[in-house]
Design a protein around this motif. Sequence first.
Motif, short mmCIF file in Angstrom:
data_model
loop_
_atom_site.label_atom_id
_atom_site.label_comp_id
_atom_site.label_asym_id
_atom_site.label_seq_id
_atom_site.Cartn_x
_atom_site.Cartn_y
_atom_site.Cartn_z
N LYS A 21 0.85 -1.19 0.00
CA LYS A 21 0.00 0.00 0.00
C LYS A 21 0.89 1.24 0.00
CE LYS A 21 -3.62 2.39 2.66
NZ LYS A 21 -4.46 2.35 3.88
N PHE A 22 0.60 2.18 -0.92
CA PHE A 22 1.43 3.38 -1.05
C PHE A 22 0.54 4.61 -1.27
CE2 PHE A 22 3.75 -0.21 -2.84
CZ PHE A 22 4.95 -0.15 -2.14
N ILE A 23 0.97 5.75 -0.73
CA ILE A 23 0.33 7.02 -1.03
C ILE A 23 0.68 7.40 -2.47
CG2 ILE A 23 0.30 9.48 -0.47
CD1 ILE A 23 0.94 8.70 2.42
N LYS A 24 -0.26 7.99 -3.19
CA LYS A 24 -0.04 8.35 -4.59
C LYS A 24 -0.47 9.79 -4.84
CE LYS A 24 -1.24 6.87 -9.33
NZ LYS A 24 -0.45 7.95 -9.83
N ASP A 25 0.09 10.40 -5.90
CA ASP A 25 -0.36 11.73 -6.30
C ASP A 25 -1.80 11.63 -6.79
OD1 ASP A 25 0.36 10.40 -8.82
OD2 ASP A 25 -0.01 12.36 -9.71
N GLY A 26 -2.50 12.76 -6.79
CA GLY A 26 -3.90 12.74 -7.17
C GLY A 26 -4.16 13.11 -8.61
N VAL A 27 -3.10 13.18 -9.42
CA VAL A 27 -3.25 13.65 -10.80
C VAL A 27 -3.13 12.52 -11.82
CG1 VAL A 27 -2.34 15.23 -12.55
CG2 VAL A 27 -2.36 15.92 -10.14
N THR A 28 -2.07 11.73 -11.71
CA THR A 28 -1.79 10.72 -12.73
C THR A 28 -2.54 9.41 -12.47
OG1 THR A 28 0.14 9.87 -11.53
CG2 THR A 28 0.52 11.67 -13.09
N GLY A 29 -2.68 8.63 -13.54
CA GLY A 29 -3.28 7.31 -13.43
C GLY A 29 -2.24 6.27 -13.03
N LEU A 30 -2.66 5.02 -13.01
CA LEU A 30 -1.76 3.93 -12.62
C LEU A 30 -0.66 3.70 -13.66
CD1 LEU A 30 -4.29 1.30 -11.22
CD2 LEU A 30 -2.61 2.61 -9.91
N ASP A 31 -1.02 3.74 -14.94
CA ASP A 31 -0.07 3.53 -16.04
C ASP A 31 0.87 2.35 -15.74
OD1 ASP A 31 1.18 3.87 -18.48
OD2 ASP A 31 2.54 5.42 -17.75
N VAL A 32 0.32 1.20 -15.49
CA VAL A 32 1.12 0.01 -15.16
C VAL A 32 1.89 -0.47 -16.39
CG1 VAL A 32 1.02 -2.39 -14.36
CG2 VAL A 32 -0.53 -0.68 -13.38
N GLN A 33 3.19 -0.72 -16.21
CA GLN A 33 4.05 -1.20 -17.29
C GLN A 33 4.67 -2.53 -16.87
OE1 GLN A 33 4.31 0.48 -20.25
NE2 GLN A 33 2.91 2.03 -19.43
N ILE A 34 4.73 -3.46 -17.82
CA ILE A 34 5.28 -4.79 -17.55
C ILE A 34 6.50 -5.02 -18.42
CG2 ILE A 34 4.81 -7.28 -17.70
CD1 ILE A 34 1.83 -6.58 -17.23
N GLY A 35 7.60 -5.49 -17.81
CA GLY A 35 8.82 -5.76 -18.56
C GLY A 35 9.88 -6.37 -17.66
N ASP A 36 10.87 -6.99 -18.27
CA ASP A 36 11.94 -7.65 -17.52
C ASP A 36 13.07 -6.66 -17.26
OD1 ASP A 36 13.75 -9.35 -16.40
OD2 ASP A 36 13.76 -10.81 -18.02
N PHE A 37 13.20 -6.20 -16.02
CA PHE A 37 14.19 -5.19 -15.68
C PHE A 37 15.53 -5.76 -15.23
CE2 PHE A 37 10.59 -2.38 -15.82
CZ PHE A 37 11.12 -1.12 -16.03
N ASN A 38 15.61 -7.07 -15.01
CA ASN A 38 16.89 -7.66 -14.59
C ASN A 38 17.31 -8.85 -15.45
OD1 ASN A 38 14.87 -9.32 -13.68
ND2 ASN A 38 15.68 -9.57 -11.61
N ASN A 39 16.65 -9.03 -16.59
CA ASN A 39 17.05 -10.03 -17.58
C ASN A 39 17.12 -11.44 -17.01
OD1 ASN A 39 17.79 -10.74 -20.22
ND2 ASN A 39 19.97 -10.64 -19.73
N ASP A 40 16.13 -11.79 -16.16
CA ASP A 40 16.12 -13.15 -15.61
C ASP A 40 15.02 -14.01 -16.22
OD1 ASP A 40 13.86 -12.02 -14.50
OD2 ASP A 40 14.30 -12.61 -12.44
N GLY A 41 14.30 -13.45 -17.20
CA GLY A 41 13.26 -14.21 -17.88
C GLY A 41 11.89 -14.09 -17.24
N PHE A 42 11.80 -13.35 -16.12
CA PHE A 42 10.51 -13.16 -15.45
C PHE A 42 10.15 -11.67 -15.51
CE2 PHE A 42 12.41 -16.88 -13.46
CZ PHE A 42 11.36 -17.80 -13.51
N ASN A 43 8.96 -11.39 -15.97
CA ASN A 43 8.57 -9.99 -16.13
C ASN A 43 8.28 -9.32 -14.80
OD1 ASN A 43 8.86 -9.62 -18.88
ND2 ASN A 43 6.74 -10.18 -19.36
N ASP A 44 8.83 -8.13 -14.66
CA ASP A 44 8.62 -7.29 -13.49
C ASP A 44 7.52 -6.28 -13.80
OD1 ASP A 44 11.00 -8.59 -12.39
OD2 ASP A 44 12.09 -7.36 -13.85
N VAL A 45 7.22 -5.39 -12.87
CA VAL A 45 6.10 -4.47 -13.08
C VAL A 45 6.37 -3.13 -12.41
CG1 VAL A 45 4.83 -5.32 -11.05
CG2 VAL A 45 3.57 -4.29 -12.96
#
Length: 241
Positions: A98-122
């Motif tokens: 659970k995190f506090i968020k700004d009140g302007v932007t949407g979630l804009d969830v992005q999925i991709g592998d950030f550490n090149n281990d074959g499992f997608n991060d978010v």
Amino acid sequence: MKSLKTSFNIVFCAFSILFLFSCSGNLKQDKDGYYSEEKFVDSLNVGRKGKTKVEFEKFRHIKNGDVFVTLNVYDLKDIWVESKGSMFHTWELKNTFKFIKDGVTGLDVQIGDFNNDGFNDVTYQSGIAGRGGNIVMTLFVYDPENKDFIHIKNSESYPNLTYNPKLNCINSLILTGSTITSFLTIRKDSLQEFARVDVSDKIVVEEKDSTGKFKVIEEKVFKGNDKDLYKVFRNYKPLEY
């Protein structure tokens, strides 16, 4: 005729206002006055594809406008039901954030592998800064051993995160009075910067030495155009976009 038209406009406006108030009043609130404003669910692309599910939800307070985000992480579990004589699949809750968020932007969830281990991060967008140019993201890296996500605690300090396949690291493009490309690696639950390229009227390249201090390894006049100023460097030794 004019009087009739005026009366119709008054009635229409009154009905519109009443409708808006009715809609606001009908928002499904929890006991603390928050309602769900946006939701994102994926179980096909993140972590162990088809066996990992993430559920982001953005909540806003109906009176003061405060916003927070929750992330629920699920793992697909097989259970044997004796009475049915069969195996069934069920989503087991692994973790909740659970995190506090700004009140302007949407979630804009992005999925991709950030550490090149074959499992997608978010990631999701947790804010915006720098006159709209710095997209602040919160990064969660999948841990296949624990079948859960690791919250990268300082990811919000590095805007515009992208994976860099050339150096197998993460880049952050920071827009201030100059443009900084930061080169980052993941260490446990944090990002660690090991090099940076600062571009203004000149290009300054720094690299972290064995003592943990940044040292200038190259400095030269910037001869690019305005478009080049906002490019992400994919290498710093030698300099390459």
